[in-house]
Write a protein that holds these residues in place. Structure first.
Motif, mmCIF file in Angstrom:
data_model
loop_
_atom_site.group_PDB
_atom_site.id
_atom_site.type_symbol
_atom_site.label_atom_id
_atom_site.label_comp_id
_atom_site.label_asym_id
_atom_site.label_seq_id
_atom_site.Cartn_x
_atom_site.Cartn_y
_atom_site.Cartn_z
ATOM 1 N N THR A 192 -0.194 -8.731 -13.084
ATOM 2 C CA THR A 192 -1.338 -9.047 -12.239
ATOM 3 C C THR A 192 -2.502 -9.465 -13.124
ATOM 4 N N LYS A 193 -3.379 -10.289 -12.588
ATOM 5 C CA LYS A 193 -4.550 -10.774 -13.321
ATOM 6 C C LYS A 193 -4.151 -11.482 -14.620
ATOM 7 N N GLY A 194 -2.965 -12.107 -14.574
ATOM 8 C CA GLY A 194 -2.506 -12.873 -15.725
ATOM 9 C C GLY A 194 -1.953 -12.057 -16.860
ATOM 10 N N MET A 195 -1.722 -10.779 -16.643
ATOM 11 C CA MET A 195 -1.202 -9.929 -17.716
ATOM 12 C C MET A 195 -0.328 -8.832 -17.116
ATOM 13 N N LEU A 196 0.454 -8.203 -17.983
ATOM 14 C CA LEU A 196 1.312 -7.106 -17.561
ATOM 15 C C LEU A 196 0.569 -5.794 -17.752
ATOM 16 N N LEU A 197 0.288 -5.088 -16.668
ATOM 17 C CA LEU A 197 -0.484 -3.852 -16.717
ATOM 18 C C LEU A 197 0.392 -2.682 -16.290
ATOM 19 N N GLN A 198 0.185 -1.553 -16.960
ATOM 20 C CA GLN A 198 0.931 -0.341 -16.651
ATOM 21 C C GLN A 198 0.106 0.533 -15.712
ATOM 22 N N TYR A 199 0.727 0.975 -14.615
ATOM 23 C CA TYR A 199 0.047 1.816 -13.636
ATOM 24 C C TYR A 199 0.725 3.185 -13.594
ATOM 25 N N THR A 200 -0.059 4.225 -13.815
ATOM 26 C CA THR A 200 0.453 5.592 -13.743
ATOM 27 C C THR A 200 -0.424 6.415 -12.814
ATOM 28 N N LYS A 201 -1.625 6.792 -13.269
ATOM 29 C CA LYS A 201 -2.511 7.594 -12.436
ATOM 30 C C LYS A 201 -2.957 6.843 -11.197
ATOM 31 N N THR A 202 -3.175 5.532 -11.328
ATOM 32 C CA THR A 202 -3.643 4.736 -10.190
ATOM 33 C C THR A 202 -2.499 4.073 -9.436
ATOM 34 N N LEU A 203 -1.264 4.440 -9.768
ATOM 35 C CA LEU A 203 -0.115 3.822 -9.100
ATOM 36 C C LEU A 203 -0.149 3.977 -7.577
ATOM 37 N N PRO A 204 -0.539 5.151 -7.034
ATOM 38 C CA PRO A 204 -0.571 5.267 -5.566
ATOM 39 C C PRO A 204 -1.556 4.314 -4.901
ATOM 40 N N LEU A 205 -2.507 3.765 -5.669
ATOM 41 C CA LEU A 205 -3.516 2.881 -5.091
ATOM 42 C C LEU A 205 -3.099 1.414 -5.136
ATOM 43 N N SER B 124 -2.708 -7.640 -5.188
ATOM 44 C CA SER B 124 -2.218 -8.700 -6.068
ATOM 45 C C SER B 124 -1.140 -9.493 -5.351
ATOM 46 N N LEU B 125 -1.274 -10.839 -5.346
ATOM 47 C CA LEU B 125 -0.283 -11.723 -4.731
ATOM 48 C C LEU B 125 0.012 -12.840 -5.705
ATOM 49 N N ASN B 126 1.273 -12.953 -6.108
ATOM 50 C CA ASN B 126 1.691 -13.981 -7.066
ATOM 51 C C ASN B 126 2.880 -14.734 -6.487
ATOM 52 N N LEU B 127 2.636 -15.997 -6.125
ATOM 53 C CA LEU B 127 3.692 -16.868 -5.592
ATOM 54 C C LEU B 127 3.893 -18.065 -6.501
ATOM 55 N N SER B 128 3.436 -17.996 -7.739
ATOM 56 C CA SER B 128 3.456 -19.145 -8.646
ATOM 57 C C SER B 128 4.875 -19.514 -9.057
ATOM 58 N N GLY B 129 5.010 -20.775 -9.543
ATOM 59 C CA GLY B 129 6.274 -21.215 -10.115
ATOM 60 C C GLY B 129 7.386 -21.327 -9.105
ATOM 61 N N ASN B 130 7.079 -21.803 -7.891
ATOM 62 C CA ASN B 130 8.094 -22.037 -6.858
ATOM 63 C C ASN B 130 8.003 -23.479 -6.375
ATOM 64 N N HIS B 131 8.544 -23.760 -5.195
ATOM 65 C CA HIS B 131 8.490 -25.103 -4.605
ATOM 66 C C HIS B 131 7.784 -25.048 -3.264
ATOM 67 N N SER C 248 -8.734 -6.910 0.189
ATOM 68 C CA SER C 248 -8.691 -6.097 -1.037
ATOM 69 C C SER C 248 -8.162 -6.859 -2.232
ATOM 70 N N LEU C 249 -7.845 -8.159 -2.052
ATOM 71 C CA LEU C 249 -7.177 -8.919 -3.097
ATOM 72 C C LEU C 249 -8.037 -9.006 -4.354
ATOM 73 N N GLU C 250 -7.424 -8.687 -5.504
ATOM 74 C CA GLU C 250 -8.093 -8.792 -6.797
ATOM 75 C C GLU C 250 -7.504 -9.915 -7.643
ATOM 76 N N SER C 251 -6.230 -10.244 -7.384
ATOM 77 C CA SER C 251 -5.554 -11.262 -8.180
ATOM 78 C C SER C 251 -4.711 -12.142 -7.260
ATOM 79 N N LEU C 252 -4.911 -13.474 -7.357
ATOM 80 C CA LEU C 252 -4.151 -14.431 -6.548
ATOM 81 C C LEU C 252 -3.680 -15.554 -7.449
ATOM 82 N N HIS D 127 -9.370 -12.640 -10.302
ATOM 83 C CA HIS D 127 -8.446 -13.530 -11.001
ATOM 84 C C HIS D 127 -7.852 -14.497 -9.986
ATOM 85 N N LEU D 128 -7.987 -15.787 -10.267
ATOM 86 C CA LEU D 128 -7.497 -16.827 -9.353
ATOM 87 C C LEU D 128 -6.855 -17.927 -10.161
ATOM 88 N N ASN D 129 -5.674 -18.378 -9.738
ATOM 89 C CA ASN D 129 -4.999 -19.490 -10.390
ATOM 90 C C ASN D 129 -4.364 -20.371 -9.316
#
Length: 989
Positions: free
Chosen positions: A781-794, A821-828, A842-846, A869-871
């Motif tokens: 998400t947000k153009g990078m790979l992030l690890q979620y542990t404590k905030t995973l339920p959110l 976070s919604l990522n639909l990139s690299g499709n047709h 609530s979207l933070e990354s698209l 983050h928008l692309n």
């Protein structure tokens, strides 16, 4: 002398007769009855081996009348037969009716045996002379025979069945009790009296009742007004604890003038404690804990001058402790020895009132909202043995007067804000201290390296205290500790060799979150240890062999190396949870792991493991969590046990191949399924969406799955993270993804919205109960790979990128208001970006890049206030880039690169002037119900256009009429209007 001779002969004759009677054997038919009784008993340890010979009066557990020789006592209480408590050799079998021949029996005790669910024999009600009957905890079941009401000489009746949970007695009515007019002691604890609504009237008829014990009887009601109790003056002990009584405090009990002990613990009593309780001046023990009583406490409680123990824990008593002075200044302050106010809503300080407790031995005010310092006057409580102050907001420094409490055994101030330096003086006279709890404070120890404490501790809880960088040498003097918590204590030292030679009684060891170095001995000397936590340190070397009784072992986040054979080589019959993640462990997962039949959690993630998982992996039938992610494992995804109770399965980032095994189909309680980052192939099974109704995380990214995305995945109403990216999936995005319930609501409302669904579908009662496992997942998400542990339920995320999906973006996705976070990139993907996308509040990354999307960017996108983050790059988008709101902060031109027909900032390409007004008007006015109708949109169009042209007309008239401007003093205003207009034109161009 002659006159006294007949009298002397009579005396001699009487003595001889008495001796003859004493030497007589027991009555023959009673001896036969006892042997018949023994014959139907099961006596595996030969507790009745003495039941031989002619004289049954000498048999163990049998007593006879000295004058008549009749058997009058049978005491087969298990502890008496075994000369002490024991769980071995319980008597069982049947109760032979031959006992009816013991017609002179007045004492019968069969307690603490195990008759395995047989009913109480009705014939026991035929022992007319019986005055003592103890059938407690013998495993009897069924209805209590009302024939017991015939025992009119009975003074003691004990039917307690608390300790045989599977064999409980019950009674639908208790009228028969009212006939026991001589009864003094009645214990029916554990008997199910849920249907005996008249129990209090039956009991009220007993004129000399002294002890009434009805704990855990499923009682639900008390009379609101006082029944006509016959035992008002005789009753001394009442125990109604652990029931379901829902009422106010029974005020009529305050009339029991001789009551010494009242236990109403663990019910649903509510409302205030009445002032009338001050009338119960004989009370010594008052147990009102685990109810719903509210405060403040009545001042008259201070008049209970004999009270020694007061338990008000776990209620809703809300009161400032400053008012306690009014209570404890009365006579109660001179008598109370045990005061338990734990888990209430008390606020205020410990000052003033604490010193009024002259004889206090145990004080528990933990889990409240107390603040202020611990008063120095606490050192005057010379009788104090247990002081529980944990989980409050106490602050200030720890007073030196603590060291004066020479009787103190337990001292717990954990989870407060107490600070300052702890020195040897704080422990000067604490020679009897056994339990020291100071964790989660801001304390720093400053004691000599040669300090020898005056105590021998059993529990040492100092986590989060600063013990210094050197390993505390004073611990070497503690030879008998059972639990040691020194995690996050600032230690940066090599673990000394003497540490492993300390106490032989250790059951829990926590050294986690320090910087301790060194290696672990191949065989741990703490043979009794059950919980060991060495995580987040700098230990190195090979893994040790674990002791046989260990249940929980966490050695994660270190630098252990070597293979797993050593740690799984022993007979670990008790091991339930093991954590070895983030080490340097290599080699294969040994088949010996399958011998640990009760293993619930195994975390071997982030190591260097290789090879295939053992086939016997499916033998682990109690497995809840299996995390083997981020290794070099090969082969197929292992089969799982059937029935499957796995809730978390992480096998991501390995080299596994093949298809998803059908055995996972039975994993109905799966919450996390992570198979991403492997070489898996085949279609995504439809049964994932049909069977796994509790699934929250589905991660299948970076594999070789093909075919369409199953429509059934939209059935996963609890799904929070869906990652199917970097596969060969084709077809359309299912429209029904707009029904993913957990993504529809904002984070704050999600649990409430799903509560109904979970209550209807969750039938399992044995959910994960782990000490150390916290689930974790990586999300792109947000153009990078992030690890979620404590905030995973959110987190709420959908990633379908890097596939071969086609068609349009479903309008229905706009209803996923909680999606972050919604990522639909690299499709047709083709068609327009739907205007409903503005509904993703609530979207933070698209990321919609690298598709074939066309048309204008909907201005509703600018209303997503959290978007950071928008692309939209490399599509066929056209028209003016919307401005204002959140989009104005996203000024990186690379967001839009590769769309040759886009214009406007932040791109250099300017738009035609005819697009000036259009940009002010959203292409879709979004509401909670979706886009407004065309008529509504035209209403907004007309309003805005009219406003603009109306304002412009006024400005033009002002520009060309200097007289008007001067008359109304509007020269500066016009100047501002012109500057504003010029600024708008520059911004748009």
């Amino acid at each position: 002398m002659e006159t006294h001779r007949p009298l002397h002969l009579l005396l001699v004759l009487g003595c001889l007769t008495s001796k003859i009677i004493q030497c007589m054997s027991c009555i023959q038919h009673e001896r036969v009855a006892l042997l018949k009784f023994k014959a139907r008993l099961e006596d595996p340890h030969h507790l009745l081996s003495s039941w031989t010979g002619e004289d049954c009066c000498t048999w163990r557990g049998i007593g006879c009348n000295n004058k008549t020789g009749h058997v009058n006592m049978m005491d087969l209480r298990h502890e008496h037969l075994c000369d002490g408590p024991s769980n071995n050799g319980l008597l069982s079998g049947e109760i032979n009716p031959s006992l009816l021949d013991l017609q002179h029996l007045n004492h019968l005790d069969l307690s603490s045996n195990n008759f395995k669910g047989i009913p109480i024999p009705n014939f026991i009600g035929s022992f007319a002379e019986l005055s003592y009957l103890n059938l407690s905890n013998v495993g009897f079941t069924g209805m209590i025979p009302p024939q017991l009401g015939n025992l009119t000489s009975l003074r003691y009746l004990d039917l307690n069945s608390l300790y045989h949970a599977n064999h409980r007695l019950f009674a639908d009515e208790l009228n028969w009790i009212s006939r026991l007019s001589t009864l003094k002691h009645l214990d029916m604890s554990g008997v199910n009296l849920a249907k005996a609504s008249n129990w209090h009237y039956a009991v009220s008829m007993l004129p000399v009742l002294t002890v009434l014990l009805l704990s855990d009887c499923q009682l639900q009601q008390l009379p609101s007004s006082a029944p006509n109790f016959n035992f008002t003056n005789s009753i001394r002990i009442i125990d109604l604890s652990n029931n379901q009584i829902n009422s106010n405090f029974p005020v009529w009990m305050t009339n029991f003038s001789n009551l010494v002990q009242l236990d109403l613990w663990f019910n649903h009593f509510h409302g205030p404690i009445p002032e009338a309780i001050g009338q119960m001046t004989s009370l010594e023990v008052l147990q009102l804990g685990l109810n719903n009583f509210v405060g403040p406490l009545p001042r008259n409680m201070g008049n209970i001058c004999n009270l020694r123990s007061l338990d008000l824990s776990s209620n809703n008593i809300s009161q400032n402790t400053s008012t306690f002075s009014d209570i404890f200044s009365l006579c109660i302050g001179n008598t109370v020895e045990i005061l338990n106010l734990r888990s209430n809503m008390l606020r205020g300080e410990l000052m003033n009132w604490l010193v009024m407790l002259k004889r206090i031995v145990i004080l528990d005010v933990s889990k409240n909202s107390l603040d202020g310092p611990i008063p120095a006057s606490i050192g005057n409580l010379s009788s104090l043995r247990g002081l529980y102050l944990s989980y409050n907001g106490l602050n200030g420094n720890l007073p030196l007067s603590i060291g004066q409490l020479s009787e103190l055994k337990i001292f717990d101030i954990s989870s407060n804000s107490v600070g300052g330096v702890v020195t040897e003086a704080h422990f000067a006279n604490l020679s009897k201290l056994e339990d020291l709890g100071m964790r989660l404070n801001s304390l720093a120890f400053n004691v000599s390296r040669n300090w020898i404490p005056p105590f021998q501790l059993k529990i040492i809880s100092l986590s989060n205290c600063q013990l210094g960088q050197r390993f505390p040498s004073w611990l070497r003097t503690q030879k008998y500790f059972v639990q040691l918590y020194i995690s996050n204590a600032g230690i940066a030292d090599k673990l000394p060799d003497w540490f492993w030679k300390l106490s032989n009684f250790v059951t829990l060891l926590d050294l986690s979150h320090n910087r301790i170095t060194g290696s672990i001995p191949p065989y741990l000397k703490f043979y009794s240890i059950r919980i060991i936590n060495l995580s987040s340190n700098m230990f190195s070397g090979p893994l040790p062999s674990l002791p046989p009784d260990v249940e929980y072992a966490d050695l994660s986040d270190n630098s252990f190396s070597g293979e797993l054979h050593q740690i799984f080589s022993g007979n670990l019959y008790s091991l339930a949870q093991i954590y070895l993640s983030n080490n340097l462990i290599n080699g294969a997962v040994p088949a010996s792991i399958c011998k640990i039949q009760i293993l619930e959690v195994v975390d071997l993630s982030n190591n260097l493991l290789s090879g295939e998982l053992p086939i016997c992996f499916s033998d682990l039938r109690d497995l809840f969590v299996a995390n083997l992610a981020n290794n070099n494992l090969t082969g197929l995804v292992p089969e799982v046990a059937s029935p499957c109770i796995v809730e978390v399965l992480h096998l991501g980032s390995n080299n596994l191949s093949g298809e998803i095994p059908s055995s996972l189909k039975s994993c109905n309680y799966l919450v996390t399924l992570d198979l991403g980052g492997n070489n898996l192939t085949g279609r995504i099974p439809t049964w994932i969406g049909q069977n796994m109704k509790f699934l929250r995380i589905l991660r299948l990214r970076h594999n070789m799955f093909y075919g369409s995305i199953p429509q059934e995945l939209s059935n996963l109403q609890l799904l929070q993270i869906l990652d199917l990216s970097d596969n060969h999936l084709s077809g359309r995005i299912p429209q029904d993804f707009g029904n993913l319930t957990a993504m529809k609501y904002t984070t704050e409302a999600t649990e409430t919205a799903l509560e109904s669904f979970e209550s209807q579908t969750l039938t399992r009662t044995d959910n994960i109960s782990t000490i150390g496992y916290s689930d974790s997942i990586s999300v792109f998400t947000k153009g990078m790979l992030l690890q979620y542990t404590k905030t995973l339920p959110l987190m709420r995320s959908i990633d379908l990128s890097m596939n071969q999906l086609s068609g349009q973006i479903p309008v229905e996705l706009g209803s996923l208001h909680g999606l972050k976070s919604l990522n639909l990139s690299g499709n047709h993907l083709t068609g327009h970006i739907p205007a409903s996308i503005g509904g993703l509040y609530s979207l933070e990354s698209l990321d919609l890049s690298a598709n074939s999307l066309e048309g204008e960017i909907p201005s509703s996108l600018s209303t997503i206030s959290f978007l950071s983050h928008l692309n939209l790059s490399y599509n066929n988008l056209s028209g003016r880039i919307p401005s204002g709101y959140q989009l104005q902060t996203l000024n990186d031109p690379f967001i839009y690169i590769g769309n040759h027909n886009l214009c406007g900032p932040p791109l250099q390409q300017k738009c035609d002037s005819d697009a000036t007004v259009h940009d002010l008007i959203p292409s879709c006015i979004y509401s909670e119900d979706g886009c407004e109708s065309d008529d509504t949109q035209w209403f907004y169009y007309g309003g805005v256009t009219g406003y603009v042209f109306g304002l412009w007309a006024v400005c033009v008239s002002l520009l060309f009429s200097e007289a008007i401007r001067n008359a109304f003093g509007l020269i500066d205003f016009t100047h501002h209007i012109m500057n504003f207009r010029n600024h708008q034109i520059e911004t748009r161009s």
